[in-house]
Motif scaffolding. Sequence first.
Motif, PDB file in Angstrom:
ATOM      1  N   GLU A 133       0.128  94.888 -60.279  1.00  0.00           N
ATOM      2  CA  GLU A 133      -0.167  95.748 -61.431  1.00  0.00           C
ATOM      3  C   GLU A 133       1.120  96.089 -62.203  1.00  0.00           C
ATOM      4  OE1 GLU A 133      -3.059  95.473 -61.942  1.00  0.00           O
ATOM      5  OE2 GLU A 133      -4.385  96.044 -60.318  1.00  0.00           O
ATOM      6  N   GLU A 179      -6.577  89.609 -61.933  1.00  0.00           N
ATOM      7  CA  GLU A 179      -7.520  90.732 -61.934  1.00  0.00           C
ATOM      8  C   GLU A 179      -8.811  90.368 -61.197  1.00  0.00           C
ATOM      9  OE1 GLU A 179      -6.090  93.251 -62.518  1.00  0.00           O
ATOM     10  OE2 GLU A 179      -5.142  93.452 -64.491  1.00  0.00           O
ATOM     11  N   GLU A 198     -11.151  96.538 -62.346  1.00  0.00           N
ATOM     12  CA  GLU A 198     -10.560  95.202 -62.218  1.00  0.00           C
ATOM     13  C   GLU A 198     -11.346  94.186 -63.048  1.00  0.00           C
ATOM     14  OE1 GLU A 198      -7.740  94.768 -61.025  1.00  0.00           O
ATOM     15  OE2 GLU A 198      -7.386  96.363 -59.572  1.00  0.00           O
TER      16      GLU A 198
HETATM   17  C1  PL3 Z   1      -6.189  97.098 -63.546  1.00  0.00           C
HETATM   18  O1  PL3 Z   1      -5.602  96.013 -63.004  1.00  0.00           O
HETATM   19  C2  PL3 Z   1      -7.106  97.755 -62.620  1.00  0.00           C
HETATM   20  C3  PL3 Z   1      -7.823  98.936 -63.161  1.00  0.00           C
HETATM   21  C4  PL3 Z   1      -8.417  99.791 -62.126  1.00  0.00           C
HETATM   22  C5  PL3 Z   1      -8.495 101.225 -62.519  1.00  0.00           C
HETATM   23  C6  PL3 Z   1      -8.714 102.088 -61.381  1.00  0.00           C
HETATM   24  C7  PL3 Z   1      -8.721 103.545 -61.665  1.00  0.00           C
HETATM   25  C8  PL3 Z   1      -8.957 104.269 -60.412  1.00  0.00           C
HETATM   26  C9  PL3 Z   1      -9.190 105.721 -60.525  1.00  0.00           C
HETATM   27  C10 PL3 Z   1      -9.850 106.256 -59.311  1.00  0.00           C
HETATM   28  C11 PL3 Z   1      -8.975 107.043 -58.390  1.00  0.00           C
HETATM   29  C12 PL3 Z   1      -9.127 106.682 -56.966  1.00  0.00           C
HETATM   30  C13 PL3 Z   1      -8.558 105.358 -56.584  1.00  0.00           C
HETATM   31  C14 PL3 Z   1      -8.719 104.950 -55.195  1.00  0.00           C
HETATM   32  C15 PL3 Z   1      -8.093 103.618 -54.917  1.00  0.00           C
HETATM   33  C16 PL3 Z   1      -8.936 102.702 -54.161  1.00  0.00           C
END
Ligand code: PL3
Length: 232
Positions: free
Chosen positions: A145, A61, A33
Amino acid sequence: MQQLFEEIEKIDFQSEKYTDAYSRINAIVIEGEQEAHENYITLAKLLPESKEELMRLSKMESRHKKGFEACGRNLQVTPDMQFAKEFFSGLHQNFQTAAAAGNVVTCLLIQSLIIECFAIAAYNIYIPVADEFARKITEGVVKEEYSHLNFGEVWLKEHFAESKAELDDANRQNLPIVWQMLNQVADDARVLAMEKEALVEDFMIQYGEALSNIGFTTRDIMRLSAYGLATV
Ligand code: PL3
Ligand code: FE2
Ligand code: FE2
């Protein structure tokens, strides 16, 4: 469905195993984020005509980041930010290089398509197995998102003809990194009752749909969305 309920009943959000895995996953999401927040500010400079909208996304974000920080605090988990920085370093580096060269198409592919689809897939799979506090937060976040993904889709669709070759290149450079990231997080995700196969499937669906909305043919989508998948 019954199986899912049984699985959720088994989750002990306080156990050492759970909180240990959560310290990395929570950090990844917080870092993701934060990266997204910075990337939209950079995009606002590269696309002055969309400055206001991109600054609005960037603010969303940082709200997402605060929400996930609260999820960690709620479980008394300290996020492992060092781990998360390294986890994002590949995409981070490629975004910085593209931004410095003014390659806005590559920047949009990395942030608005790849990172947003990765986030949407992860959040969708997480929601049914999250603790109650995190579920409410994540439900609110994932809705937003989709609008970030939409920004990338709309811009790239409008500039499709002249962006196609760069998209192909950027996909080749960055999609294998996503599969590596998924592999790195798979064991911890499993502890949170999230299956790697479900994450891959959801990511492919989101990313394939995005490529289709932009204007790619089914044939191109097959080629692009599975690039590098066989090597992990
Ligand atoms: C963009 O707005 C946000 C980017 C965040 C990227 C997250 C990727 C997460 C990958 C990890 C998989 C487990 C997620 C668990 C959720 C809490
Ligand atoms: Fe976000
Ligand atoms: Fe986002």
